[in-house]
Design an enzyme around this catalytic site. Sequence first.
Site, short mmCIF file in Angstrom:
data_model
loop_
_atom_site.label_atom_id
_atom_site.label_comp_id
_atom_site.label_asym_id
_atom_site.label_seq_id
_atom_site.Cartn_x
_atom_site.Cartn_y
_atom_site.Cartn_z
N GLU A 240 -6.76 5.43 -4.58
CA GLU A 240 -6.44 6.24 -5.75
C GLU A 240 -5.25 7.16 -5.48
O GLU A 240 -4.41 7.38 -6.36
CB GLU A 240 -7.66 7.06 -6.18
CG GLU A 240 -8.88 6.22 -6.55
CD GLU A 240 -8.56 5.18 -7.61
OE1 GLU A 240 -7.73 5.45 -8.49
OE2 GLU A 240 -9.13 4.07 -7.55
N ASP A 319 -3.63 -0.85 -2.68
CA ASP A 319 -4.44 -1.37 -1.58
C ASP A 319 -3.68 -1.30 -0.26
O ASP A 319 -4.22 -0.89 0.77
CB ASP A 319 -4.86 -2.82 -1.86
CG ASP A 319 -6.05 -2.92 -2.80
OD1 ASP A 319 -6.70 -1.90 -3.04
OD2 ASP A 319 -6.32 -4.04 -3.30
#
Length: 395
Positions: A240, A319
Amino acid sequence: MTISTEMSENRQRKASKYAATRRTLFFVNSGLGLAALLLVLFSGFSLEIRKLIESWNNNQWLVVLLYMILMGGAYAILTFPLNLYSSLYLPRKYGLSHQTLGGWLIDVFKGAVIGGIIGLFLISLLYLGLRSLPEWWWLAGGIFYLFFVIIMSNLAPVIIMPLFNKFIPLENDELRERMLRLADKTGARVKGIYTMDFSRRTSASNAFVTGVGNTRRIVLGDTLTQHFTPDEIEVVMAHELGHHVHGDIWRGIFFDAIITMVGLFIANLLLQNTLGAFGFREIGDVAAFPLLALVLTGFGLFTNPITNAYSRSREKAADYYALDITENVASFITCMKKLANQNLAEVNPPGWAIWLFYTHPPISERVRLGENYARKQGLNPYPDSGYPQGESGSN
């Protein structure tokens, strides 16, 4: 509840059935909507509704509002059974929801009131633009849409979202300090780390970045903080933060605004050249709304794979960022597998489904990303598997 870090074959069989059912419902719902628009357009029903309203009151502001209330209400009634099944009973059937019918109806009512107020406001402004700027309404509409989304992105976390869920600052002191250290490490200025009461409705887990400016915050579902290890939560948090560091909220807003403006421009061209065929008076005739909706719906279906591909690219970048900043490949992989088991996510969906529906890479691709990252870095993604350091165990 203990969530396995290994893929469950039984859960994957259920996940495939669940995903297939949801895709079928999407096509049924889309077909129903398109059929309704075509019917009211080609039958002349839309014109008759506008004439009926004007026979009672000719104020164009009121005509637009009443037309939208009547048509929107009819569509809501038409699709209610399908929405009831797809958003309440289907998730309950597969163990993803424990929401009651009463709770669901309250959420639907709240959403209808909020969506109705905002929708009617936007539609009224749209038709003001159509009547006032018949040649350039699409440009004015696109610019207004950009600023509207920015404003709503700022206000939603503090005004709208709390109407549906409870947000509280992360209470676990040790975990909060760990998350704040991670935020400092990334150089991200985070306004707050919150938990959200996912468990009130669902057993699924999620986390997201929301808000802009002084309302920007990272939200972790309580189902995530309850069932995932601190290392796994840190990986999720790092993902995030990757969105935050990369400016993905702003990227997404501007990307969406550009797509919207192009759609409005195409709609303007088609409307200008087809109004006479349906007996509409002008481009600002509210009876032409089904035609406008058809054009924008078709454009949305055409561009949806493009916006999904863009979103998947940003998720993949986040990611990578999470792996770089945490250097914890093992927790990244176990986290992905646990999410697949808990959220009933299809690990290997069909390629066409990824292209059409997926805003995130499928779980199998994210696991491979972790394994490939480990191999390049000389790390072991499966430290408990017996592989020596430096071997990923993947082909």
